[in-house]
Design an enzyme around this catalytic site. Structure first.
Site, PDB file in Angstrom:
ATOM      1  CG  ASP A 180      27.546  36.497  41.440  1.00  0.00           C
ATOM      2  OD1 ASP A 180      27.294  35.896  40.360  1.00  0.00           O
ATOM      3  OD2 ASP A 180      27.964  38.074  41.112  1.00  0.00           O
ATOM      4  CB  THR A 212      38.952  39.068  36.631  1.00  0.00           C
ATOM      5  OG1 THR A 212      39.520  38.125  38.071  1.00  0.00           O
ATOM      6  CG2 THR A 212      39.282  38.094  35.399  1.00  0.00           C
ATOM      7  CB  SER A 213      42.153  42.678  40.366  1.00  0.00           C
ATOM      8  OG  SER A 213      42.344  41.394  40.726  1.00  0.00           O
ATOM      9  CB  ALA A 216      31.511  43.495  31.517  1.00  0.00           C
ATOM     10  CE1 TYR A 258      31.860  33.547  52.034  1.00  0.00           C
ATOM     11  CE2 TYR A 258      32.575  32.244  54.175  1.00  0.00           C
ATOM     12  CZ  TYR A 258      33.208  33.475  53.363  1.00  0.00           C
ATOM     13  OH  TYR A 258      34.111  33.117  52.762  1.00  0.00           O
ATOM     14  CG  LEU A 300      35.889  49.352  35.013  1.00  0.00           C
ATOM     15  CD1 LEU A 300      35.544  50.003  36.510  1.00  0.00           C
ATOM     16  CD2 LEU A 300      35.151  50.060  33.941  1.00  0.00           C
ATOM     17  CD  GLU A 301      41.597  49.395  37.253  1.00  0.00           C
ATOM     18  OE1 GLU A 301      41.603  50.814  37.031  1.00  0.00           O
ATOM     19  OE2 GLU A 301      42.246  48.802  37.857  1.00  0.00           O
ATOM     20  CG  HIS A 312      37.324  31.545  42.880  1.00  0.00           C
ATOM     21  ND1 HIS A 312      37.291  32.642  42.924  1.00  0.00           N
ATOM     22  CD2 HIS A 312      38.326  30.577  42.689  1.00  0.00           C
ATOM     23  CE1 HIS A 312      38.856  32.203  42.929  1.00  0.00           C
ATOM     24  NE2 HIS A 312      39.578  31.516  43.044  1.00  0.00           N
ATOM     25  CD  GLN A 351      38.954  34.974  39.206  1.00  0.00           C
ATOM     26  OE1 GLN A 351      39.503  35.524  40.151  1.00  0.00           O
ATOM     27  NE2 GLN A 351      38.460  35.320  38.056  1.00  0.00           N
TER      28      GLN A 351
HETATM   29  P1  OAD Z   1      38.322  42.275  42.329  1.00  0.00           P
HETATM   30  O1  OAD Z   1      38.195  42.845  43.079  1.00  0.00           O
HETATM   31  O2  OAD Z   1      40.168  41.345  41.943  1.00  0.00           O
HETATM   32  O3  OAD Z   1      38.503  43.139  40.559  1.00  0.00           O
HETATM   33  C1  OAD Z   1      37.810  43.211  39.918  1.00  0.00           C
HETATM   34  C2  OAD Z   1      37.937  43.718  38.512  1.00  0.00           C
HETATM   35  O4  OAD Z   1      37.149  44.074  38.296  1.00  0.00           O
HETATM   36  C3  OAD Z   1      38.628  44.704  38.703  1.00  0.00           C
HETATM   37  O5  OAD Z   1      39.912  44.858  37.850  1.00  0.00           O
HETATM   38  C4  OAD Z   1      37.863  46.458  37.816  1.00  0.00           C
HETATM   39  O6  OAD Z   1      38.954  47.174  37.201  1.00  0.00           O
HETATM   40  C5  OAD Z   1      36.786  45.258  37.304  1.00  0.00           C
HETATM   41  N1  OAD Z   1      35.962  46.091  37.061  1.00  0.00           N
HETATM   42  C6  OAD Z   1      35.277  46.907  38.200  1.00  0.00           C
HETATM   43  N2  OAD Z   1      33.768  47.428  37.332  1.00  0.00           N
HETATM   44  C7  OAD Z   1      33.886  47.098  36.492  1.00  0.00           C
HETATM   45  C8  OAD Z   1      33.044  46.530  35.023  1.00  0.00           C
HETATM   46  N3  OAD Z   1      31.746  47.331  35.220  1.00  0.00           N
HETATM   47  N4  OAD Z   1      33.244  46.372  34.323  1.00  0.00           N
HETATM   48  C9  OAD Z   1      34.069  45.433  33.724  1.00  0.00           C
HETATM   49  N5  OAD Z   1      35.448  45.266  34.761  1.00  0.00           N
HETATM   50  C10 OAD Z   1      35.169  46.061  35.524  1.00  0.00           C
HETATM   51  O7  OAD Z   1      37.733  40.879  42.182  1.00  0.00           O
HETATM   52  P2  OAD Z   1      38.574  39.006  41.307  1.00  0.00           P
HETATM   53  O8  OAD Z   1      39.175  39.252  40.280  1.00  0.00           O
HETATM   54  O9  OAD Z   1      37.573  38.371  40.531  1.00  0.00           O
HETATM   55  O10 OAD Z   1      38.508  34.717  46.080  1.00  0.00           O
HETATM   56  O11 OAD Z   1      39.113  38.263  42.496  1.00  0.00           O
HETATM   57  C11 OAD Z   1      39.229  37.393  42.411  1.00  0.00           C
HETATM   58  C12 OAD Z   1      39.040  36.462  43.349  1.00  0.00           C
HETATM   59  O12 OAD Z   1      39.565  37.226  43.963  1.00  0.00           O
HETATM   60  C13 OAD Z   1      38.282  37.023  44.071  1.00  0.00           C
HETATM   61  O13 OAD Z   1      37.181  34.908  43.050  1.00  0.00           O
HETATM   62  C14 OAD Z   1      37.901  36.032  45.988  1.00  0.00           C
HETATM   63  C15 OAD Z   1      38.748  37.077  45.958  1.00  0.00           C
HETATM   64  O14 OAD Z   1      39.056  36.838  46.734  1.00  0.00           O
HETATM   65  C16 OAD Z   1      37.657  34.112  46.778  1.00  0.00           C
HETATM   66  O15 OAD Z   1      36.689  34.186  47.216  1.00  0.00           O
HETATM   67  C17 OAD Z   1      38.038  32.977  46.630  1.00  0.00           C
END
Ligand code: OAD
Length: 240
Positions: free
Chosen positions: A95, A178-179, A221, A56, A204-205, A110, A92
């Site tokens: 940063d 977020t995915s 975004a 970290y 994106l998807e 988070h 979540q």
């Molecule tokens: P992910 O990496 O799972 O998902 C990121 C999402 O952002 C995906 O659906 C991409 O398609 C989308 N994406 C990427 N670039 C983009 C852009 N320029 N504009 C719009 N969308 C875009 O990340 P999180 O959903 O944040 O938890 O993951 C959730 C949690 O999983 C995190 O907070 C972390 C991890 O385990 C902890 O650390 C507790």
């Protein structure tokens, strides 16, 4: 577009992608080729706290350098110009790009990279300096009990009472980058929709919980959000 009074914005790693930060599930994801079970579980921290601290501390240096992108700045504009609405951000992301962009009412469910929490007394320190097993808690003076204030797998999310209320009260729920695979945040949209909010997704998807969204706005975004915010602000100007 109709006028909204309580807007809740959920963000994930995708909103920070255009600031140069890797998302979690991308090929070279934010875990930096570390195994989740080595750096993001409470068992890992108990087993080898110094290793977890080093991970970290390194991530902290990387995140500190990042700058907000047009998506973060669009939220600032929405908060400043979409009059009379109560606008909260539940992120979540660990940063601090929302804060750097000037966003307010930000809830880091988070945790956040620039904080450490004392496991002895609960005191939270805020610092971009290294924290390690030698660090002394400034509150209780106990050494070696500071943990990065990151929610590890198996731990409770932060601010959930507040977030539950926001989900119940919002009339517009925006999910950005977020995915939707990590719970409980992945289910926030379902709660918001159940309580009557309009639900829009920016990604994106298509994501796995797409069923609960009323509208999908595809694309980076940093492009789609400023355009959407423009649309929202113009709609209230026209209505006045
Ligand atoms: P992910 O990496 O799972 O998902 C990121 C999402 O952002 C995906 O659906 C991409 O398609 C989308 N994406 C990427 N670039 C983009 C852009 N320029 N504009 C719009 N969308 C875009 O990340 P999180 O959903 O944040 O938890 O993951 C959730 C949690 O999983 C995190 O907070 C972390 C991890 O385990 C902890 O650390 C507790």
């Amino acid at each position: 577009m109709e006028k909204f009074n309580n807007i809740l914005i959920l963000t994930g790693a995708g909103i920070s992608a255009e600031s140069g930060l890797a998302t979690f599930r991308a090929a070279n994801g934010l875990w930096n080729n570390h195994k989740v079970e080595d750096v993001a579980t409470i068992e890992a921290f108990q087993r080898n706290p110094q290793y977890v601290h080093e991970f970290y501390n390194d991530l902290k240096k990387e995140l500190q350098k990042a700058k907000p992108n047009p998506a973060h700045l669009a939220i600032t504009r929405l908060q400043n110009e979409y009059k009379d609405a109560n606008i909260n951000i539940v992120t979540q992301n660990v940063d601090t790009l929302h804060e750097k962009a000037g966003n307010h009412n930000v809830w880091h469910v988070h945790g956040q990279i620039n904080q450490a929490v004392c496991l002895n007394c609960g005191h939270i320190i805020e610092t971009f300096a290294d924290v390690d097993t030698e660090t002394i808690c400034p509150n209780c003076q106990v050494q070696g009990m500071m943990k990065p204030n990151i929610v590890f797998f198996g731990e409770n999310l932060l601010y959930m009472d507040k977030v539950d209320n926001l989900l119940r009260d919002c009339d517009l729920f925006l999910s950005i980058g977020t995915s939707g695979v990590v719970f409980p945040a992945a289910a926030f949209v379902q709660t918001a929709k159940y309580h009557g909010a309009k639900t829009f997704e920016f990604n994106l998807e298509m994501t796995s919980n797409n069923y609960y969204f009323d509208r999908h706005i595809f694309g980076p975004a940093g492009t789609t959000l400023p355009a959407f915010v423009d649309e929202m602000i113009n709609s209230i100007k026209t209505a006045d």
